[in-house]
Design a protein around this motif. Structure first.
Motif, short mmCIF file in Angstrom:
data_model
loop_
_atom_site.label_atom_id
_atom_site.label_comp_id
_atom_site.label_asym_id
_atom_site.label_seq_id
_atom_site.Cartn_x
_atom_site.Cartn_y
_atom_site.Cartn_z
N UNK A 136 29.59 48.53 44.99
CA UNK A 136 30.98 48.97 44.84
C UNK A 136 31.45 49.66 46.13
N UNK A 137 30.58 50.47 46.72
CA UNK A 137 30.94 51.16 47.97
C UNK A 137 31.14 50.16 49.11
N UNK A 138 30.27 49.14 49.16
CA UNK A 138 30.40 48.12 50.21
C UNK A 138 31.71 47.36 50.06
N UNK A 139 32.06 47.03 48.83
CA UNK A 139 33.32 46.32 48.59
C UNK A 139 34.51 47.16 49.06
N UNK A 140 34.46 48.46 48.81
CA UNK A 140 35.56 49.34 49.22
C UNK A 140 35.71 49.36 50.74
N UNK A 141 34.58 49.40 51.45
CA UNK A 141 34.62 49.39 52.91
C UNK A 141 35.20 48.07 53.42
N UNK A 142 34.76 46.96 52.83
CA UNK A 142 35.24 45.66 53.28
C UNK A 142 36.73 45.47 53.01
N UNK A 143 37.22 46.02 51.91
CA UNK A 143 38.65 45.87 51.60
C UNK A 143 39.52 46.57 52.64
N UNK A 144 38.97 47.59 53.30
CA UNK A 144 39.73 48.31 54.32
C UNK A 144 39.42 47.83 55.74
N UNK A 145 38.51 46.87 55.87
CA UNK A 145 38.07 46.44 57.20
C UNK A 145 39.15 45.64 57.91
N UNK A 146 39.35 45.94 59.17
CA UNK A 146 40.38 45.24 59.95
C UNK A 146 39.95 43.84 60.34
N UNK A 147 38.64 43.55 60.29
CA UNK A 147 38.18 42.22 60.70
C UNK A 147 38.32 41.18 59.59
N UNK A 148 38.63 41.60 58.37
CA UNK A 148 38.83 40.66 57.26
C UNK A 148 40.21 40.02 57.40
N UNK A 149 40.24 38.69 57.39
CA UNK A 149 41.51 37.98 57.54
C UNK A 149 42.25 37.83 56.22
N UNK A 150 41.49 37.56 55.15
CA UNK A 150 42.09 37.31 53.84
C UNK A 150 41.25 38.01 52.79
N UNK A 151 41.88 38.77 51.90
CA UNK A 151 41.17 39.41 50.79
C UNK A 151 41.73 38.85 49.48
N UNK A 152 40.84 38.36 48.63
CA UNK A 152 41.24 37.79 47.35
C UNK A 152 40.66 38.65 46.22
N UNK A 153 41.53 39.24 45.43
CA UNK A 153 41.08 40.00 44.25
C UNK A 153 40.71 38.98 43.17
N UNK A 154 39.42 38.90 42.85
CA UNK A 154 38.94 37.80 42.01
C UNK A 154 38.87 38.15 40.52
N UNK A 155 39.07 39.40 40.15
CA UNK A 155 38.99 39.75 38.73
C UNK A 155 40.05 38.99 37.95
N UNK A 156 39.61 38.34 36.88
CA UNK A 156 40.52 37.54 36.07
C UNK A 156 40.68 36.12 36.56
N UNK A 157 40.08 35.80 37.73
CA UNK A 157 40.17 34.44 38.26
C UNK A 157 38.91 33.66 37.91
N UNK A 158 39.07 32.42 37.49
CA UNK A 158 37.92 31.54 37.33
C UNK A 158 37.47 31.06 38.70
N UNK A 159 36.32 30.39 38.76
CA UNK A 159 35.86 29.82 40.03
C UNK A 159 36.89 28.82 40.54
N UNK A 160 37.44 28.02 39.64
CA UNK A 160 38.47 27.04 40.03
C UNK A 160 39.69 27.73 40.62
N UNK A 161 40.10 28.83 40.00
CA UNK A 161 41.25 29.58 40.52
C UNK A 161 40.95 30.14 41.91
N UNK A 162 39.75 30.66 42.07
CA UNK A 162 39.36 31.23 43.37
C UNK A 162 39.35 30.15 44.45
N UNK A 163 38.82 28.99 44.11
CA UNK A 163 38.80 27.88 45.07
C UNK A 163 40.21 27.46 45.44
N UNK A 164 41.10 27.44 44.47
CA UNK A 164 42.50 27.09 44.75
C UNK A 164 43.11 28.06 45.76
#
Length: 383
Positions: A136-164
């Motif tokens: 959980x702590x690692x996820x919080x750091x990554x969500x604030x990281x400037x090197x991440x280009x795209x962040x996708x909140x996956x809760x409630x998404x199926x694998x198919x939704x995430x791939x889309x």
């Protein structure tokens, strides 16, 4: 390597904390793009960092993995890949840190479940509360990281939704098939059509028909050397060869994998490895290509041989999920009919190898424990 205007390879690196669903989503994206007719490759970044004991300056082997990805990219470009899907962790402090060529474009995509869902996934894996809090702590750091280009909140998404969602970032660069590319980059030489490692570091290849246990034995051999403090590299050959055929779902190209193996061989040699252990299937015709790619090295091929009962046990164990889960394993959750097909194919493959691969060191594994076989391989190669 020849430079061209604009990117020729689109790299989609799917990252996240442990339990974020990186591997599942990345493989599903690979299959979706392949089915859509893209020439797409796949690699798990963790497969590129199996060199232990790790250097003090790179204990997480993040630098090694990043360097390996950059070194392998020319091979995927030369194989006409339009997109390379990468899954795996990144250094939460520095990001991917990879120096890709100017004709390769990288997008770092973070998968981020909500904290409660992430904690539940970690605990469901049999890990403890401390591991869950760390994720959980690692996820919080990554969500604030400037090197991440795209962040996708996956809760409630199926694998198919995430791939889309991920496919929105998978535009395909133009690809000129007539432009020659140096598949070896700066790491290897190319002789004819074969990428060759200049290193003379010894190599042990643990092979055999499918389900004979080459991955288990090869990795076990490495574990023993790692515990003894002997710096040794490990590569699963099939993990370097995932690339789709246009219009088909997935494929694995051994020629591509062997060329990428040559790159990894030289890289791990430069990183101080004493030995490279390789596991994977090799057809009789692949042996000459492999030896040509590792022409300066002493290569020992150890071929495992198993009776039908042992092969069936191994196949059933993989279908039940009792072994390490690797990308592209069609045996996971396989029904009995598919298991029977795999066993029959493995027996046919073994018959061909028995008749034609006379130079292999052959070990019978039927009815034996992995520990027993690993000990014999160790004695065979190192006395």
């Amino acid at each position: 390597m020849l430079r061209v205007h604009g990117p020729r390879l689109r790299v989609i690196w799917i990252c996240g904390a442990a339990g974020a669903g990186k591997s599942v989503a990345a493989w599903a994206l690979f299959e979706a793009l392949a089915t859509a007719g893209r020439r797409v490759a796949y690699v798990d970044i963790d497969q590129l960092g199996m060199l232990y004991p790790a250097a003090d300056a790179d204990l997480g082997r993040h630098s090694l993995k990043a360097e390996a990805l950059a070194a392998l990219a020319p091979g995927y470009v030369a194989a006409q890949a339009q997109v390379l899907v990468v899954s795996g962790v990144v250094d939460v402090d520095t990001g991917p840190g990879t120096a890709l060529a100017q004709d390769v474009d990288l997008t770092l995509c973070l998968l981020s479940p909500d904290p409660a869902a992430l904690r539940e996934r970690i605990l469901a894996r049999g890990r403890d509360e401390a591991d869950a809090e760390e994720a959980v702590a690692e996820d919080a750091v990554l969500r604030d990281a400037t090197f991440v280009d795209v962040a996708i909140a996956t809760s409630g998404l199926s694998v198919t939704d995430t791939v889309s969602r991920l496919r929105e970032f998978c535009w395909v660069p133009d690809h000129d098939p007539d432009v020659a590319v140096d598949a070896g980059g700066r790491w290897c030489e190319v002789h004819g059509q074969v990428v060759c490692s200049p290193s003379d570091m010894d190599v042990v290849v643990v092979t055999g028909p499918r389900a004979a246990g080459s991955s288990t034995i090869g990795f076990g051999l490495n574990m023993g050397r790692w515990r003894a403090g002997r710096r040794t590299g490990f590569v699963d050959l099939q993990q370097l060869g995932f690339i789709s055929e246009r219009g088909s779902r997935t494929a694995n190209e051994t020629t591509l994998a062997i060329g990428q193996l040559a790159v990894m061989h030289n890289l791990m040699s430069e990183r101080g490895a004493e030995l490279l252990v390789v596991s994977g299937q090799l057809a009789v015709s692949d042996r000459a290509t492999l030896r040509a790619a590792l022409r300066a090295a002493q290569v020992t091929l150890v071929r495992l041989r198993a009776d039908s009962k042992t092969l069936r046990e191994h196949v059933h164990s993989r279908a039940e999920g009792n072994q390490t889960r690797l990308a592209g394993d069609d045996l996971l959750d396989a029904d009995q009919e598919h298991q029977d097909v795999v066993v029959a194919s493995a027996l046919d493959e073994q018959h061909v190898l028995d008749a034609s691969a006379a130079d292999d060191a052959v070990l019978e594994v039927s009815g034996r424990t992995a520990t027993d076989v690993i000990a014999e391989v160790d004695i065979l190669n190192f006395g």
